[in-house]
Write a protein that holds these residues in place. Sequence first.
Motif, PDB file in Angstrom:
ATOM      1  N   LYS A 172       0.827  -1.179   0.093  1.00 42.53           N
ATOM      2  CA  LYS A 172      -0.126   0.046  -0.091  1.00 42.53           C
ATOM      3  C   LYS A 172       0.850   1.154  -0.061  1.00 42.53           C
ATOM      4  O   LYS A 172       0.810   2.117  -0.653  1.00 42.53           O
ATOM      5  CB  LYS A 172      -0.857   0.142   1.235  1.00 42.53           C
ATOM      6  N   ILE A 173       1.842   1.250   0.690  1.00 43.34           N
ATOM      7  CA  ILE A 173       2.629   2.529   0.810  1.00 43.34           C
ATOM      8  C   ILE A 173       3.458   2.725  -0.421  1.00 43.34           C
ATOM      9  O   ILE A 173       3.637   3.721  -0.860  1.00 43.34           O
ATOM     10  CB  ILE A 173       3.641   2.299   1.978  1.00 43.34           C
ATOM     11  N   SER A 174       4.107   1.696  -0.967  1.00 41.31           N
ATOM     12  CA  SER A 174       4.713   1.610  -2.368  1.00 41.31           C
ATOM     13  C   SER A 174       3.772   2.465  -3.378  1.00 41.31           C
ATOM     14  O   SER A 174       4.150   2.919  -4.430  1.00 41.31           O
ATOM     15  CB  SER A 174       5.321   0.449  -2.768  1.00 41.31           C
ATOM     16  N   ARG A 175       2.359   1.628  -3.447  1.00 40.55           N
ATOM     17  CA  ARG A 175       1.493   2.044  -4.651  1.00 40.55           C
ATOM     18  C   ARG A 175       1.104   3.458  -4.377  1.00 40.55           C
ATOM     19  O   ARG A 175       1.374   4.038  -5.310  1.00 40.55           O
ATOM     20  CB  ARG A 175       0.298   1.213  -4.441  1.00 40.55           C
ATOM     21  N   HIS A 176       1.083   3.857  -3.246  1.00 37.12           N
ATOM     22  CA  HIS A 176       0.832   5.557  -2.957  1.00 37.12           C
ATOM     23  C   HIS A 176       1.812   6.310  -3.598  1.00 37.12           C
ATOM     24  O   HIS A 176       1.507   7.330  -4.096  1.00 37.12           O
ATOM     25  CB  HIS A 176       0.451   5.763  -1.489  1.00 37.12           C
ATOM     26  N   ARG A 177       3.115   5.960  -3.148  1.00 35.70           N
ATOM     27  CA  ARG A 177       4.243   6.862  -3.858  1.00 35.70           C
ATOM     28  C   ARG A 177       4.304   6.897  -5.188  1.00 35.70           C
ATOM     29  O   ARG A 177       4.637   7.777  -5.762  1.00 35.70           O
ATOM     30  CB  ARG A 177       5.357   6.465  -2.966  1.00 35.70           C
ATOM     31  N   ILE A 178       4.255   5.772  -5.878  1.00 37.72           N
ATOM     32  CA  ILE A 178       4.217   5.569  -7.174  1.00 37.72           C
ATOM     33  C   ILE A 178       3.052   6.515  -7.914  1.00 37.72           C
ATOM     34  O   ILE A 178       3.351   6.899  -8.961  1.00 37.72           O
ATOM     35  CB  ILE A 178       4.156   4.130  -7.784  1.00 37.72           C
ATOM     36  N   ALA A 184       1.899  13.482 -10.748  1.00 34.26           N
ATOM     37  CA  ALA A 184       2.553  14.631 -10.884  1.00 34.26           C
ATOM     38  C   ALA A 184       3.411  15.083 -12.128  1.00 34.26           C
ATOM     39  O   ALA A 184       3.942  15.873 -12.253  1.00 34.26           O
ATOM     40  CB  ALA A 184       3.397  14.784  -9.632  1.00 34.26           C
ATOM     41  N   HIS A 185       3.498  13.978 -12.979  1.00 31.08           N
ATOM     42  CA  HIS A 185       4.398  13.971 -14.027  1.00 31.08           C
ATOM     43  C   HIS A 185       3.496  13.763 -15.388  1.00 31.08           C
ATOM     44  O   HIS A 185       2.663  13.009 -15.316  1.00 31.08           O
ATOM     45  CB  HIS A 185       5.692  13.177 -14.073  1.00 31.08           C
ATOM     46  N   ALA A 187       3.141  13.413 -19.880  1.00 26.34           N
ATOM     47  CA  ALA A 187       3.575  12.834 -20.825  1.00 26.34           C
ATOM     48  C   ALA A 187       4.837  13.448 -21.571  1.00 26.34           C
ATOM     49  O   ALA A 187       5.631  12.681 -22.318  1.00 26.34           O
ATOM     50  CB  ALA A 187       2.620  12.483 -22.004  1.00 26.34           C
ATOM     51  N   TYR A 188       5.031  14.596 -21.312  1.00 26.25           N
ATOM     52  CA  TYR A 188       6.249  15.484 -21.800  1.00 26.25           C
ATOM     53  C   TYR A 188       7.292  14.789 -21.486  1.00 26.25           C
ATOM     54  O   TYR A 188       8.435  14.786 -21.750  1.00 26.25           O
ATOM     55  CB  TYR A 188       6.102  16.972 -21.402  1.00 26.25           C
ATOM     56  N   ASP A 189       7.391  14.046 -19.938  1.00 28.19           N
ATOM     57  CA  ASP A 189       8.483  13.589 -19.417  1.00 28.19           C
ATOM     58  C   ASP A 189       8.853  12.298 -20.285  1.00 28.19           C
ATOM     59  O   ASP A 189       9.966  11.986 -20.061  1.00 28.19           O
ATOM     60  CB  ASP A 189       8.258  13.270 -18.090  1.00 28.19           C
ATOM     61  N   LEU A 190       8.192  11.844 -21.201  1.00 29.78           N
ATOM     62  CA  LEU A 190       8.485  10.615 -21.963  1.00 29.78           C
ATOM     63  C   LEU A 190       9.267  11.149 -23.168  1.00 29.78           C
ATOM     64  O   LEU A 190       9.783  10.331 -23.803  1.00 29.78           O
ATOM     65  CB  LEU A 190       6.949   9.942 -22.301  1.00 29.78           C
ATOM     66  N   PRO A 294       0.143  15.863 -24.578  1.00 27.27           N
ATOM     67  CA  PRO A 294       1.298  16.169 -23.838  1.00 27.27           C
ATOM     68  C   PRO A 294       1.177  16.466 -22.316  1.00 27.27           C
ATOM     69  O   PRO A 294       1.853  16.211 -21.489  1.00 27.27           O
ATOM     70  CB  PRO A 294       2.123  17.038 -24.393  1.00 27.27           C
ATOM     71  N   TYR A 295       0.007  16.907 -22.116  1.00 30.74           N
ATOM     72  CA  TYR A 295      -0.273  17.379 -20.517  1.00 30.74           C
ATOM     73  C   TYR A 295      -0.929  16.419 -19.703  1.00 30.74           C
ATOM     74  O   TYR A 295      -1.129  16.493 -18.720  1.00 30.74           O
ATOM     75  CB  TYR A 295      -1.104  18.708 -20.586  1.00 30.74           C
ATOM     76  N   ASP A 296      -1.265  15.321 -20.392  1.00 28.63           N
ATOM     77  CA  ASP A 296      -2.015  14.369 -19.518  1.00 28.63           C
ATOM     78  C   ASP A 296      -0.939  13.659 -18.710  1.00 28.63           C
ATOM     79  O   ASP A 296       0.099  13.552 -18.744  1.00 28.63           O
ATOM     80  CB  ASP A 296      -2.440  13.174 -20.605  1.00 28.63           C
TER      81      ASP A 296
END
Length: 511
Positions: A172-178, A184-185, A187-190, A294-296
Amino acid sequence: MGSLCSFFFSDIEQGFDKMFAPGTEVSQEAAGVAGAMLVPTRFVWPYGGRRVFLTGSFTRWSEYLPMSPVEGCPRVFQVICSLAPGLHQYKFYVDGEWKHDECQPFVTGNYGIVNTIYLTREPNPLPPLLSPRTPNSRMSMDVDNEAFQHVVAVSDGTVQDAALRISEADIKISRHRISEFLSAHTAYDLLPESGKVVALDVNLPVKQAFHILYEQGISVAPLWDSFSGRFVGVLSALDFILILRELGNHGSNLTEEELETHTISAWKEGKHQIYRQSDEHGRPVQRYIIHAGPYDSLKDVALKILQNKVSTVPIIHSAVQDGSFPQLLHLASLSGILRCICRHFRHSSSSLPILQQPICKIPLGTWVPRIGDQSGCPLAMLRPNTSLSSALSLLVQAEVSSIPIVDDNDSLVDTYSRSDITALAKDRIYAQIHLDEISIHQALQLGQDANSPNGFFNGQRCQMCLRTDALQKVMEKLANPGVRRVIIVEAGSKRVEGIISLSDVIRFLLG
C-alpha cells in the motif's frame, strides 16, 4: 554416494573436524524410510568459490559431496543427490568456510544454521543443465549470466518459498508513492531530447507499409489520413499476422498479388468487417484512434494503455481546440513509463519497500501451476517444431506479445514474438513460405538471416530472471525498449517457471 567422496584435501578435513568434532550429536533427521523411492534432487550454490562441498542429514553429516561448476556459469556450483521423501538438512563448505544459503529455508540446530528441504513426491527425471548459450539457440537470445550468479532454488521439481509473501502495508505504501509520482508528471517527460516518429499514410499499399516497418526497425506506426488531416489509427505487427493468416486461408478474398495495390485503408476496412465487434445492443463498435496529449499525467497514459489493451499510445498535440493540424510528438509505451519510475526511485529505493523484495513473494505475473494445484492456468509455450501457423494463432488467441519456446524438459530455448513476423517482409519471404509447413525454428532462422539494418532483431529480447530476483531488477529489464515480458526460469536447467509482463508490473504498481 560414498564413491563421490573418495578424496579430500587436508585443509578441508580440518574444517570438517571443527564442525563435526567427536562426540557431537549426529542429526537424526530422516534420511528417508528404508526402501522408499529416491528422488533425484539438485542442490545449487550460486555464490562462487574455488572448491564447494555439500553435506547434510542425508549423508549423516559424515560424507561431503564435491559440487561442480555449471558449464558457462563458473560461479554456480551444483550436485545431484538421490534422496528419500522427507525432511532433510544440509550445509555448504566453501573455500574452507561453512555457509548456508540465506535465500532458502533455514533453521538453527545442532550444527548451527542449516538449510532445509522437504521432499513430498515421487521422482521426475531432472532436466539436463544447459549452458548460457545452448548450441541450437539464436545468438540474439539474452541469457543474462548475472542472473545465474544469484540465488537459485534447491529443487526436486517443486518450488520452496523462502518466506511468506510481502505485507499488504508495504504494498500500500509503495503504490501510494508511485501513484503520486505518476500523477505529478506528464507525457512530456516521456519525450526524448531528439529522435523521430514514423507515421504511415493510409493510402500506402500494405506490402510497402510492412517493408517500411522492417527497414525502420519498428513494430508499430501511427496512420495519417491526409484527406481528413487527422491521425486515424495504428498499423502493427498484429496486422501483418492477421494478413498472413488471411493469405493462407483458401476462402479469403485477399491474395498475395493484391498486396501490391491493397492499401492500408482498405485492409483496415476489411479487418473491421472480418473481426467486427458489437456492443451489448448488437451495434458495431466504432473504433477511434486511442491517443493522449502532452499534458496528460503519466498515470492517465498508463491506464489508457492498460484499459484499451494496446502496446503504444500516440502523444498528439494540437494548438487548435477542434484538434485540427495535429502534431505527432511521441509513441508512449508502458516501458517508457516504467523507465521514468526506475529513474526516479533508483537512488531512493528505500522509499518503496517492495523494490528489494523477491518476485516470488509478490502477487505478480503468471506462474506454472504447482503439482496438485487445480486453480492455476497453464502457461502458453511452444516447441521448436511447432508450425508457424499454430504459433501465430496462439499469439492472437492468448493476446500476448511473445511466447517462450521450450524443449521436451520445458527448458527455455528461445522466444517467438509478434514483432518477429515483420522480418518476413524482407525480400517477400512471406510469399515464398506456407505457414503450415514451416516451423517457428525455421522462421526464426529466416529472420536471423534477414537481420534488420537498424538492429531491431539483434536486440536482447529474450530476458530472463530467477524467482528470487528483486522486483527492482525485473523492472529495470522491462524498462528496456522492445522488452515486453521477462521469463522466470530455474537456474541451471532454465526450466520455465513463470512469466512477468510489462502490463503485469504496471497493474500491480497502480493497484
